[in-house]
Design an enzyme around this catalytic site. Structure first.
Site, short mmCIF file in Angstrom:
data_model
loop_
_atom_site.label_atom_id
_atom_site.label_comp_id
_atom_site.label_asym_id
_atom_site.label_seq_id
_atom_site.Cartn_x
_atom_site.Cartn_y
_atom_site.Cartn_z
N ILE A 150 23.22 45.26 49.14
CA ILE A 150 23.07 45.67 47.74
C ILE A 150 21.90 46.64 47.60
CG2 ILE A 150 22.85 44.87 45.35
CD1 ILE A 150 23.88 42.12 46.29
N ILE A 165 7.98 41.50 53.27
CA ILE A 165 7.48 41.21 51.92
C ILE A 165 6.38 40.14 51.97
CG2 ILE A 165 9.56 41.95 50.68
CD1 ILE A 165 10.23 38.94 50.28
N PHE A 195 15.15 42.98 46.49
CA PHE A 195 16.43 42.58 47.09
C PHE A 195 16.19 41.84 48.41
CE2 PHE A 195 17.38 46.49 44.75
CZ PHE A 195 18.56 46.18 44.07
N THR A 218 11.14 33.74 53.59
CA THR A 218 11.33 34.99 52.83
C THR A 218 11.65 34.72 51.35
OG1 THR A 218 11.98 36.32 54.74
CG2 THR A 218 12.83 37.03 52.60
N THR A 220 20.91 35.01 42.44
CA THR A 220 22.32 34.67 42.65
C THR A 220 22.80 33.61 41.68
OG1 THR A 220 23.78 33.60 44.26
CG2 THR A 220 21.46 33.06 44.44
N ASP A 221 24.10 33.58 41.44
CA ASP A 221 24.69 32.51 40.62
C ASP A 221 24.70 31.19 41.37
OD1 ASP A 221 26.67 33.12 42.49
OD2 ASP A 221 28.30 33.29 41.03
N GLU A 222 24.43 31.22 42.70
CA GLU A 222 24.49 29.97 43.48
C GLU A 222 23.39 29.00 43.10
OE1 GLU A 222 25.40 30.17 47.60
OE2 GLU A 222 26.75 31.86 47.36
N TYR A 255 20.16 27.96 51.35
CA TYR A 255 20.03 29.33 50.78
C TYR A 255 19.85 29.25 49.26
CZ TYR A 255 21.73 33.59 48.53
OH TYR A 255 21.85 34.68 47.69
N LYS A 294 16.61 30.33 46.91
CA LYS A 294 16.68 31.35 45.84
C LYS A 294 16.26 30.72 44.50
CE LYS A 294 17.94 35.05 45.92
NZ LYS A 294 17.22 36.34 46.17
N LEU A 307 32.67 37.23 53.57
CA LEU A 307 34.12 37.04 53.56
C LEU A 307 34.94 38.35 53.62
CD1 LEU A 307 36.44 34.87 53.20
CD2 LEU A 307 36.46 35.57 50.81
N HIS A 339 29.97 22.81 50.78
CA HIS A 339 30.65 23.99 50.23
C HIS A 339 30.85 23.88 48.71
CE1 HIS A 339 34.02 27.09 51.33
NE2 HIS A 339 33.17 27.56 50.44
#
Ligand code: NAD
Ligand code: DAU
Length: 347
Positions: free
Chosen positions: A13, A59, A80, A99, A129-131, A153, A157, A193, A288
């Site tokens: 991105i 960073i 990012f 990170t 992220t939406d996660e 992850y 975030k 994916l 998942h």
């Protein structure tokens, strides 16, 4: 002319954003550590632009980040840089904490200690992220939904997002967080994916679908994400968070079968077999998330943003891009990747 310091601009991105920002006439300094996911080939064209400069670095390097802010006094600072792949966070979470949490902490400290010397109107965007919201069986997450991350992850975030919120509330720093759904488009590292299925399909390799393939994701073309970020950088309200998404929720199996159908048309198999004969159901990803969906009414209402690329058109364009850019992906695939949970080697 505005100056933007981008971190992680050699990733998927970030690189798209660098191209997007340069096209608007902005000057860009790109700080990237060049981890396995960083790729200077994605910046071809930008590297010849006099408005662009690359700095290799982490960073987490406080002195380096502080010096960039102090010496260049950017108008916008956009982060990012991250470890971004859920499967890797399951196999080795430490780098994600380093990170995505400590790195963000370091960026915030660099902003806090330099804020008096930064230009009026300076702001920092944390790209997230939406996660962070976890999985939702029905409906969609809005900006008030609680954080319930399910992978290392997503938890890392979420922690970064909490730090940004706290630094705005406590120190009054000009910060905004964005929470976006799954992106796709050019320069995406082929462990994710859409590029993985496209390239495995092209090479006649198995297409590893996790579990029953009925997990749902929302998909947004990366160009639309970049446009939304620019708008938020210009007009977003400080201290707020903004969801960004494509309003295009689909089960993974539908995506994989659509990729196969596009490959059947654009790159037919020599024996005339459909690419979907390569689909293999493999063990599910631990933890998942079954379904993500984001409510994007806030950014639509407040900033007038809407996605412009339909998933059907964007997917075909993306697959065509990979067909035409073998020079970009071949090097990466030969080096290290063609499918995680199947344990596929490069050959
Ligand atoms: P990516 O993995 O393709 O790229 C990450 C980049 O960050 C790489 O260039 C890497 O070299 C760099 N980097 C990693 N650690 C660094 C460090 N310590 N210091 C400096 N640079 C470092 O990631 P992406 O898919 O482009 O995602 C970018 C951001 O957007 C991430 O924060 C991710 O969480 C978020 N996001 C991604 C998606 C998606 O679908 N890909 C969706 C929503 C949000
Ligand atoms: O929602 C935004 C997130 O989207 C970003 O924050 C992450 O950085 C980005 O990687 C992405 O996370 P996902 O886990 O959703 O993306 P991934 O491409 O890894 O997987 C998409 C879905 O496809 C997921 O349900 C797992 C499944 N999958 C993935 C791979 C790589 C498979 O079935 N087989 C695979 O081989």
């Amino acid at each position: 002319m505005s100056l933007i310091v981008v971190t992680g601009g050699a990733g998927f991105i970030g690189a798209n954003f660098v191209h997007h920002a340069l096209a608007t006439g902005a000057r860009v300094i790109n700080l990237d550590a060049l981890t396995y996911a960083g790729n200077l080939d994605s910046l071809h064209g930008a590297d010849a632009n006099p408005n662009y400069r690359f700095v290799q670095g982490d960073i987490g390097d406080r002195a380096l980040v502080g010096a960039l802010l102090k010496d260049h006094r950017p108008n916008l600072f956009i982060n990012f840089a991250a470890e971004s792949h859920v499967d890797r966070s399951i196999d080795g979470p430490a780098a994600f904490m380093e990170t995505n949490i400590m790195g963000v902490f370091n960026l915030l400290e660099a902003v806090r200690t330099n804020i008096d010397n930064l230009p009026d109107g300076f702001r920092m965007l944390q790209v997230s992220t939406d996660e962070v919201y976890g999985s939702c069986a029905v409906g969609a997450f809005n900006e008030e939904s609680p954080f319930r991350p399910n992978s290392p992850y997503a938890a890392s975030k979420a922690s970064g997002d909490h730090l940004v919120r706290a630094y705005h509330r406590t120190y009054g720093l000009p910060l905004i967080v964005t929470n976006c759904s799954n992106n796709y488009g050019p320069y995406q590292f082929p462990e994710k994916l859409i590029p993985l299925m496209t390239l495995n399909g092209l090479e006649g390799k198995p297409l590893p679908v996790y579990g029953d393939g009925q997990q749902v994701r929302d998909w947004l073309h990366v160009e639309d994400h970049c446009a939304a970020l620019m708008l938020i950088a210009e007009r977003g309200v400080l201290g707020e968070t903004y969801n960004i998404g494509g309003n295009s929720t689909l089960p993974n199996l539908t995506i994989v079968k659509t990729i196969c159908a596009i490959l059947d048309e654009l790159h037919p198999d020599a024996k005339g077999e459909s690419h979907d004969s390569l689909i293999r159901y493999v063990d599910d990803r631990p933890g998942h998330d079954a379904r993500y969906a984001v409510d994007t009414s806030k950014i639509e209402r407040e900033l007038g943003w809407k996605p412009s690329v339909s998933f059907e058109a964007g997917l075909k364009r993306t697959i065509t891009w990979y067909l035409e850019h073998e020079d970009w992906w071949r090097k990466i695939r030969e080096k290290n990747y063609s499918g995680a949970r199947l344990g596929l080697g490069a050959s």
